[in-house]
Scaffold this active site. Sequence first.
Site, PDB file in Angstrom:
ATOM      1  N   ASP A 297       0.806  -1.221   0.000  1.00 52.19           N
ATOM      2  CA  ASP A 297       0.000   0.000   0.000  1.00 52.19           C
ATOM      3  C   ASP A 297       0.835   1.266   0.000  1.00 52.19           C
ATOM      4  O   ASP A 297       0.321   2.358  -0.249  1.00 52.19           O
ATOM      5  CB  ASP A 297      -0.868   0.037   1.264  1.00 52.19           C
ATOM      6  CG  ASP A 297      -2.101  -0.830   1.156  1.00 52.19           C
ATOM      7  OD1 ASP A 297      -2.571  -1.040   0.029  1.00 52.19           O
ATOM      8  OD2 ASP A 297      -2.585  -1.295   2.196  1.00 52.19           O
TER       9      ASP A 297
HETATM   10  C1  BGC Z   1       0.468   1.267   6.302  1.00 49.55           C
HETATM   11  C2  BGC Z   1       0.065   0.072   5.492  1.00 49.55           C
HETATM   12  C3  BGC Z   1      -1.438   0.035   5.355  1.00 49.55           C
HETATM   13  C4  BGC Z   1      -1.927   1.357   4.766  1.00 49.55           C
HETATM   14  C5  BGC Z   1      -3.418   1.388   4.490  1.00 49.55           C
HETATM   15  C6  BGC Z   1      -0.153   2.521   5.757  1.00 49.55           C
HETATM   16  O1  BGC Z   1       0.139   3.586   6.603  1.00 49.55           O
HETATM   17  O2  BGC Z   1       1.868   1.379   6.352  1.00 49.55           O
HETATM   18  O3  BGC Z   1       0.560  -1.108   6.089  1.00 49.55           O
HETATM   19  O4  BGC Z   1      -1.832  -1.029   4.555  1.00 49.55           O
HETATM   20  O5  BGC Z   1      -1.544   2.400   5.613  1.00 49.55           O
HETATM   21  O6  BGC Z   1      -4.208   1.843   5.487  1.00 49.55           O
HETATM   22  C1  NOJ Z   2      -1.602  -3.764   5.525  1.00 51.35           C
HETATM   23  C2  NOJ Z   2      -2.786  -3.862   4.631  1.00 51.35           C
HETATM   24  O1  NOJ Z   2      -3.914  -4.272   5.369  1.00 51.35           O
HETATM   25  C3  NOJ Z   2      -2.543  -4.804   3.492  1.00 51.35           C
HETATM   26  O2  NOJ Z   2      -3.631  -4.790   2.615  1.00 51.35           O
HETATM   27  C4  NOJ Z   2      -1.276  -4.433   2.769  1.00 51.35           C
HETATM   28  O3  NOJ Z   2      -1.055  -5.381   1.761  1.00 51.35           O
HETATM   29  C5  NOJ Z   2      -0.095  -4.366   3.719  1.00 51.35           C
HETATM   30  N1  NOJ Z   2      -0.403  -3.489   4.791  1.00 51.35           N
HETATM   31  C6  NOJ Z   2       1.186  -3.914   3.039  1.00 51.35           C
HETATM   32  O4  NOJ Z   2       1.145  -2.582   2.700  1.00 51.35           O
END
Ligand code: BGC
Ligand code: NOJ
Length: 811
Positions: free
Chosen positions: A483
């Site tokens: 993400d």
């Molecule tokens: C986090 C991710 C997460 C994303 C979506 C980011 O701040 O590092 O792990 O999936 O937010 O909410």
């Molecule tokens: C947490 C999110 O819930 C997931 O969808 C994502 O793949 C990982 N973070 C990595 O960014």
Amino acid sequence: MKFGHFDDARKEYVITTPQTPYPWINYLGNENFFGLISNTSGGYCFYRDARMRRLTRYRYNNIPVDNGGRYFYVHDEGDFWTPGWMPVKRDLDFYECRHGLGYTSITGERNGVRVNQLAFIPLNYNGEVYKVTVKNTSDKKKSVKLFSFVEFCLWNAQDDMTNFQRNLSIGEVELKDSVIYHKTEYRERRDHYSFFSVNRAIDGFDTDRESFLGLYNGLDNPQVVAKGEPSNSVASGWSPIASHHLKLDLAPGEEQTLVFVLGYVENPQEEKWEALDVINKTRAEAMIAKFAEPAQVDASLAELAAYWNNLLSKYMIETGDEKLGRMVNIWNPYQCMVTFNMSRSASYFESGIGRGMGFRDSNQDLLGFVHQIPGRARERIIDIASTQFDDGSAYHQYQPLTKRGNTEVGIGFNDDPLWLISGTAAYVKETGDFSILDEDVPFDNDTNNSATLFEHLKRSFYHVPNNLGPHGLPLIGRADWNDCLNLNCFSNTPGESFQTTENIEGKVAESVFIAGLFVFVGPDYVEICRRRGLEKEAAEAEALIQGMKETTMKHGFDGDWFLRAYDHFGDKIGSKECAEGQIFIEPQGMCVMAGIGVESGDAEKALDSVIEKLETKHGIVLQQPPYSKYYINLGEISSYPPGYKENAGIFCHNNPWIMIAEAEIGRGDRAFEVYSRIAPAYREDISDLHRMEPYVYSQMIAGRDAVRHGEAKNSWLTGTASWNFVAITQAILGIKPDFDGLKVDPCIPKAWDGYTITRVFRGDTYRIKITNPNHVSKGVAKLTLDGQEITGQVIPVVGDGKTHEVEVVLG
Ligand code: BGC
Ligand code: NOJ
């Protein structure tokens, strides 16, 4: 250093000090009503949706940490304390917390009074039940005063924390017998209220927080408890609470048991009232009657245990490795069920407000629980698919209460659609239920625009070839699995969301990860086409997959490992040519899982590069070298300090991809080594460093570039649970559900002599005994089913509902 131990026979983790390195929590609830409870009795509960139907208030990231929960204060002749230590923090002569499957039992003892509080949510019940036993362990008579305590949230947890100009005037309660009812906003549009009851006549009560605590006191020092006298306050506005006051006279050795219920009730509009302003309590009273006696509690607990034993019985291993046993038989599947229920919505890290059910997250969670409750997996798949758009793209998440997609974490993550194929294929392989593919499923919840689930899968599949970039690789969109790799975001405004801001048209940046994922899940789509008699579709899809494989090797391989992506300028990410972020874990895992480069030996090279560049003793880091500063063309990934989260943290979610990839190329020792580095039970001895619960996975362990290397964060709600379950049970131990049966294909450490797995599959039970006389990692020399030799590696479905003996000889 440890702070407790596993009690495998009782399927519990026993915590022996309240001062764990972080609150160690458990989840209560199975279907509609849920609660979180820590080892010091902190936490909160809600009905279905942690944001929209929150029963009790919780202040996240509070000081002291984990302050607020359902508490039982003991007042003993001027001295007062709480059995879970918090919030009063008075020294205890004995303390123990047992987190079990769907219940938590906390015992505290001080000066000859022992209190046990056992919390759980019964099956098919919208409330938490507390069985509180107070025992006089001294040799003289004791007069103990008990004060219960919960603080109500005014339902919408977001509004509750922000809209004070309104909220401080709307709180309302009602009292009848021993029951305190919370009815804020029930006078207008809400048709629900909550209640807190106890199964005995009370000696007083409080419902107004300020009267109970004193304006300048904390939960550690409520003025009412300190005095030992309730103030019988009736809340009007401000902050409604519920506290029962009970006097207990206990002879030496005597114990008394009380049952409290914190419940949620919905009334039909026409049955809301008993009289003007008097709520209809019939449903609450019926709920309370179910737990009038402690024996009813015990019976309900036995039902809960049977429910869990049944779920866990679907896949069980007998092995000499007790840590492996407790991960595979108890805690990993338990965590998978919790992530199924919660997605990423409610934990101590996910506030239950911002993130609902993730499209990709829920599809991946499914991989870990589909064998336990296939019926609910089916419903989940339909819910998820109903939030897809008709061009195949998807909302990134949906709200559990309404099941509608929302845009809060954005749209246009181009890996999302493919996960629907993966989730659906897992369901069909587990159940053989192809009928799900014919279900009529709306796009974006619009019943006027719908198609079969199969058509949804087709749009998911074609969303990739319909959105290719300059190298013929998939466009990344807002981001893929990672993400934080935001290649079209270009954000320079502080506080702007990396996930929802798109300042550049996303027609250039490409993802090698999505390419790998396409090749990995594509064959399931092809097989589904074939089984529907769609040979032309199947052949066309196969050609696209083959093409993507070639493109990946041509434009997505860097010589010794797979590239990660191309950015908005068409420059490589995850290449030797880069100054930072030269190699990423995700494409190494996913491309090898997909079989890309396996024949040529490039897959092995990629996995060797992982060992050389990304390996640490606490697991495999996400990338190296970490980004040392913010790069506007990369986005959030470079916003984290080196070693944390996506910027070179050990993201436990994708370590299992490496395990599966290693198994794919036959390196069983290596696959298991990666497994045991991050599996929590194997890290129990370093709980002081790891800090999170030793019985569940955390999302991240700080990487080698971090100041606090080895320290975990964000436990419980993470795709880590399901992927590790898939890696260990399917890729390593080697029992994989397939369209026509159970495929047997272990890849284990050479030293293992064997193990036995009991697997319930489509109604039959298979007792699979695997032996390894020649000490190999992979290869099935002989397979028999009920004494009959089978050619190939698939145990066919017998379908008689009986138990069948399978013998597997590796070699
Ligand atoms: C986090 C991710 C997460 C994303 C979506 C980011 O701040 O590092 O792990 O999936 O937010 O909410
Ligand atoms: C947490 C999110 O819930 C997931 O969808 C994502 O793949 C990982 N973070 C990595 O960014």
